[in-house]
Design a protein around this motif. Structure first.
Motif, PDB file in Angstrom:
ATOM      1  N   TYR A 114      80.243  33.730  -4.375  1.00 28.13           N
ATOM      2  CA  TYR A 114      81.638  33.693  -4.798  1.00 28.13           C
ATOM      3  C   TYR A 114      82.361  32.415  -4.374  1.00 28.13           C
ATOM      4  CZ  TYR A 114      81.104  38.653  -5.877  1.00 28.13           C
ATOM      5  OH  TYR A 114      80.697  39.859  -6.414  1.00 28.13           O
ATOM      6  N   CYS A 115      81.724  31.605  -3.585  1.00 33.86           N
ATOM      7  CA  CYS A 115      82.370  30.403  -3.032  1.00 33.86           C
ATOM      8  C   CYS A 115      81.564  29.175  -3.435  1.00 33.86           C
ATOM      9  CB  CYS A 115      82.466  30.516  -1.507  1.00 33.86           C
ATOM     10  SG  CYS A 115      83.430  31.927  -0.936  1.00 33.86           S
ATOM     11  N   GLN A 116      81.793  28.687  -4.670  1.00 27.84           N
ATOM     12  CA  GLN A 116      81.017  27.584  -5.222  1.00 27.84           C
ATOM     13  C   GLN A 116      81.622  26.252  -4.773  1.00 27.84           C
ATOM     14  OE1 GLN A 116      82.937  29.774  -7.129  1.00 27.84           O
ATOM     15  NE2 GLN A 116      81.828  30.313  -8.989  1.00 27.84           N
ATOM     16  N   SER A 117      81.426  25.937  -3.504  1.00 31.21           N
ATOM     17  CA  SER A 117      82.006  24.720  -2.945  1.00 31.21           C
ATOM     18  C   SER A 117      81.450  23.467  -3.599  1.00 31.21           C
ATOM     19  CB  SER A 117      81.777  24.668  -1.432  1.00 31.21           C
ATOM     20  OG  SER A 117      80.433  24.939  -1.103  1.00 31.21           O
ATOM     21  N   ASP A 118      80.242  23.549  -4.153  1.00 34.03           N
ATOM     22  CA  ASP A 118      79.702  22.393  -4.867  1.00 34.03           C
ATOM     23  C   ASP A 118      80.489  22.118  -6.149  1.00 34.03           C
ATOM     24  OD1 ASP A 118      78.782  24.848  -5.820  1.00 34.03           O
ATOM     25  OD2 ASP A 118      76.785  24.098  -6.351  1.00 34.03           O
ATOM     26  N   SER A 158      84.432  42.362  -9.450  1.00 32.22           N
ATOM     27  CA  SER A 158      83.287  41.835  -8.723  1.00 32.22           C
ATOM     28  C   SER A 158      82.717  40.567  -9.355  1.00 32.22           C
ATOM     29  CB  SER A 158      82.197  42.907  -8.641  1.00 32.22           C
ATOM     30  OG  SER A 158      81.775  43.290  -9.936  1.00 32.22           O
ATOM     31  N   TRP A 159      83.072  40.285 -10.576  1.00 30.39           N
ATOM     32  CA  TRP A 159      82.576  39.091 -11.259  1.00 30.39           C
ATOM     33  C   TRP A 159      83.401  37.842 -10.934  1.00 30.39           C
ATOM     34  CZ3 TRP A 159      85.463  43.002 -13.210  1.00 30.39           C
ATOM     35  CH2 TRP A 159      86.734  42.671 -13.677  1.00 30.39           C
ATOM     36  N   TRP A 160      84.577  38.001 -10.325  1.00 33.24           N
ATOM     37  CA  TRP A 160      85.571  36.929 -10.179  1.00 33.24           C
ATOM     38  C   TRP A 160      85.237  36.053  -8.980  1.00 33.24           C
ATOM     39  CZ3 TRP A 160      89.278  36.061 -13.782  1.00 33.24           C
ATOM     40  CH2 TRP A 160      90.361  35.230 -13.462  1.00 33.24           C
ATOM     41  N   THR A 161      85.169  34.750  -9.200  1.00 31.95           N
ATOM     42  CA  THR A 161      84.780  33.822  -8.147  1.00 31.95           C
ATOM     43  C   THR A 161      85.936  32.918  -7.744  1.00 31.95           C
ATOM     44  OG1 THR A 161      84.116  32.029  -9.626  1.00 31.95           O
ATOM     45  CG2 THR A 161      82.478  33.764  -9.181  1.00 31.95           C
ATOM     46  N   ALA A 162      85.689  32.104  -6.718  1.00 30.26           N
ATOM     47  CA  ALA A 162      86.705  31.138  -6.285  1.00 30.26           C
ATOM     48  C   ALA A 162      87.053  30.172  -7.407  1.00 30.26           C
ATOM     49  CB  ALA A 162      86.204  30.375  -5.063  1.00 30.26           C
ATOM     50  N   LYS A 163      86.070  29.774  -8.173  1.00 29.81           N
ATOM     51  CA  LYS A 163      86.324  28.861  -9.298  1.00 29.81           C
ATOM     52  C   LYS A 163      87.241  29.518 -10.328  1.00 29.81           C
ATOM     53  CE  LYS A 163      83.877  25.732 -12.446  1.00 29.81           C
ATOM     54  NZ  LYS A 163      84.359  26.219 -13.755  1.00 29.81           N
ATOM     55  N   ASP A 164      87.039  30.814 -10.556  1.00 29.08           N
ATOM     56  CA  ASP A 164      87.922  31.543 -11.479  1.00 29.08           C
ATOM     57  C   ASP A 164      89.354  31.541 -10.964  1.00 29.08           C
ATOM     58  OD1 ASP A 164      85.877  32.294 -13.290  1.00 29.08           O
ATOM     59  OD2 ASP A 164      85.290  33.922 -11.961  1.00 29.08           O
ATOM     60  N   SER A 165      89.541  31.797  -9.675  1.00 32.91           N
ATOM     61  CA  SER A 165      90.892  31.807  -9.098  1.00 32.91           C
ATOM     62  C   SER A 165      91.515  30.424  -9.153  1.00 32.91           C
ATOM     63  CB  SER A 165      90.848  32.284  -7.643  1.00 32.91           C
ATOM     64  OG  SER A 165      90.404  33.612  -7.563  1.00 32.91           O
ATOM     65  N   ASP A 246      80.538  35.606   1.992  1.00 31.08           N
ATOM     66  CA  ASP A 246      81.596  35.989   1.066  1.00 31.08           C
ATOM     67  C   ASP A 246      81.538  37.498   0.905  1.00 31.08           C
ATOM     68  OD1 ASP A 246      79.541  36.505  -0.838  1.00 31.08           O
ATOM     69  OD2 ASP A 246      79.686  34.468  -1.628  1.00 31.08           O
ATOM     70  N   ALA A 247      82.280  38.028  -0.070  1.00 32.99           N
ATOM     71  CA  ALA A 247      82.374  39.484  -0.211  1.00 32.99           C
ATOM     72  C   ALA A 247      81.040  40.142  -0.524  1.00 32.99           C
ATOM     73  CB  ALA A 247      83.391  39.834  -1.296  1.00 32.99           C
ATOM     74  N   ALA A 251      80.121  44.158   1.561  1.00 37.45           N
ATOM     75  CA  ALA A 251      80.635  45.238   0.716  1.00 37.45           C
ATOM     76  C   ALA A 251      80.950  46.459   1.564  1.00 37.45           C
ATOM     77  CB  ALA A 251      79.611  45.591  -0.357  1.00 37.45           C
ATOM     78  N   LEU A 252      82.090  47.058   1.345  1.00 37.83           N
ATOM     79  CA  LEU A 252      82.496  48.237   2.105  1.00 37.83           C
ATOM     80  C   LEU A 252      81.539  49.400   1.854  1.00 37.83           C
ATOM     81  CD1 LEU A 252      86.246  47.836   1.239  1.00 37.83           C
ATOM     82  CD2 LEU A 252      85.220  47.424   3.486  1.00 37.83           C
ATOM     83  N   VAL A 253      81.114  49.546   0.606  1.00 42.11           N
ATOM     84  CA  VAL A 253      80.139  50.574   0.237  1.00 42.11           C
ATOM     85  C   VAL A 253      79.087  49.928  -0.655  1.00 42.11           C
ATOM     86  CG1 VAL A 253      79.727  52.801  -0.864  1.00 42.11           C
ATOM     87  CG2 VAL A 253      81.901  52.374   0.287  1.00 42.11           C
ATOM     88  N   THR A 254      77.842  50.164  -0.332  1.00 40.68           N
ATOM     89  CA  THR A 254      76.740  49.752  -1.199  1.00 40.68           C
ATOM     90  C   THR A 254      75.990  51.007  -1.597  1.00 40.68           C
ATOM     91  OG1 THR A 254      76.515  47.615  -0.070  1.00 40.68           O
ATOM     92  CG2 THR A 254      74.635  48.382  -1.374  1.00 40.68           C
TER      93      THR A 254
END
Length: 291
Positions: A114-118, A158-165, A246-247, A251-254
């Motif tokens: 979720y954190c595509q720093s590249d 769950s599909w939303w990433t840092a790049k999306d934000s 990252d998240a 996960a709170l529940v798997t």
């Protein structure tokens, strides 16, 4: 916790009401992390379900169960003590260059799901590359994220990433955390994701129902520091549950199946007017729908 330190007492907890078509393996990651000052606690399940406790590769403790076919309630309740003070800060702390960082922090300088720093490296260096590399830089990144991202309840998944934000300019607390982590990592600042409980202590209560919270820890100087881009302020009462890249790591529940989450309830406040844990923790007693 030091006897000389002023503390406040919180009730925290959560209830997961699932409906499964068949027996479903699952794990729950909701107990406060090891350093938490837990006064008393209770795990329960209705129907009663055997459980084991394990630790993941980050040291987070999770409870492993098999959800029975049909309806079930898995609950965690605790009373904890937290310092009556804001998150610590050190404006004079200096960021270490990559070659001087402790080995265990290097994982948290790399891109993750979720954190595509590249992908956001150029954007990060354009905005912050000329800044002095110290605690204030991390605070500036937090401030930028808070101003750039509009909080919208339930707006992402769950599909939303840092790049999306970054591109859309909105999200929920986990998205604020992911974007700040991503920008920090792009600048070679170790940053990790934290899930936990956050009460409304000495601040106006939010109008939305209590939920789990997500924030950031960044490595500055010689330690990890708490940053909360969702609120853009030092706060009281952060109770960490788990830490990871990252998240996806916390996960709170798997569940290894597809049970329906009928209801999730979370508590994090100073209301101890009623017994806590509750006197009756059965599914019937805890069902707000009454059906």
């Amino acid at each position: 916790m030091s006897q000389a330190q002023s503390v406040r007492t919180l009730r925290i907890g959560c209830e997961f009401n699932h409906v499964a078509q068949s027996a479903t393996p699952a794990s729950f990651l909701v107990r406060p992390a090891g350093q938490a000052a837990i006064v008393r606690e209770l795990w329960t399940a209705d129907p009663a379900t055997p459980a084991t406790f394990l630790h993941d590769l980050y040291g987070n403790e999770f409870r492993r169960v098999i959800l029975p076919a049909g309806e079930s309630l898995v609950s965690y309740y605790a009373v904890v003590e937290v310092p009556d003070e804001l998150d610590a800060a050190d404006p004079g702390a200096v960021l270490s260059p990559p070659e001087s960082l402790p080995g265990e922090t290097l994982l948290f300088t790399l891109p993750s799901r979720y954190c595509q720093s590249d992908m956001l490296s150029s954007a990060a260096w354009e905005r912050f590359g000329d800044a002095e590399r110290n605690f204030e830089l991390v605070t500036r990144i937090q401030d930028w994220v808070w101003n750039h991202v509009e909080y919208r309840t339930g707006s992402t998944g769950s599909w939303w990433t840092a790049k999306d934000s970054f591109e859309a300019g909105y999200g929920v607390c986990r998205d604020f955390a992911h974007l700040m982590i991503t920008l920090c990592r792009a600048l070679n600042i170790p940053a990790r994701y934290v899930s936990g409980y956050l009460p409304d202590m000495d601040v106006p209560a939010l109008p939305t129902p209590m939920d789990f919270h997500a924030w950031v820890e960044a490595y500055v100087g010689d330690r990890w520091w708490t940053f909360d881009p969702r609120h853009n302020a030092r706060r009281k009462g952060h109770v960490p549950i788990a830490r990871g890249r990252d998240a996806a790591d916390v996960a709170l529940v798997t569940s290894y199946g597809a049970p329906w989450l009928r209801r999730l309830t979370v508590w994090a406040d100073e209301d101890l007017s009623e017994p806590w844990p509750p006197a009756d923790v059965s599914m019937v007693a805890r069902d707000p729908f009454g059906d």
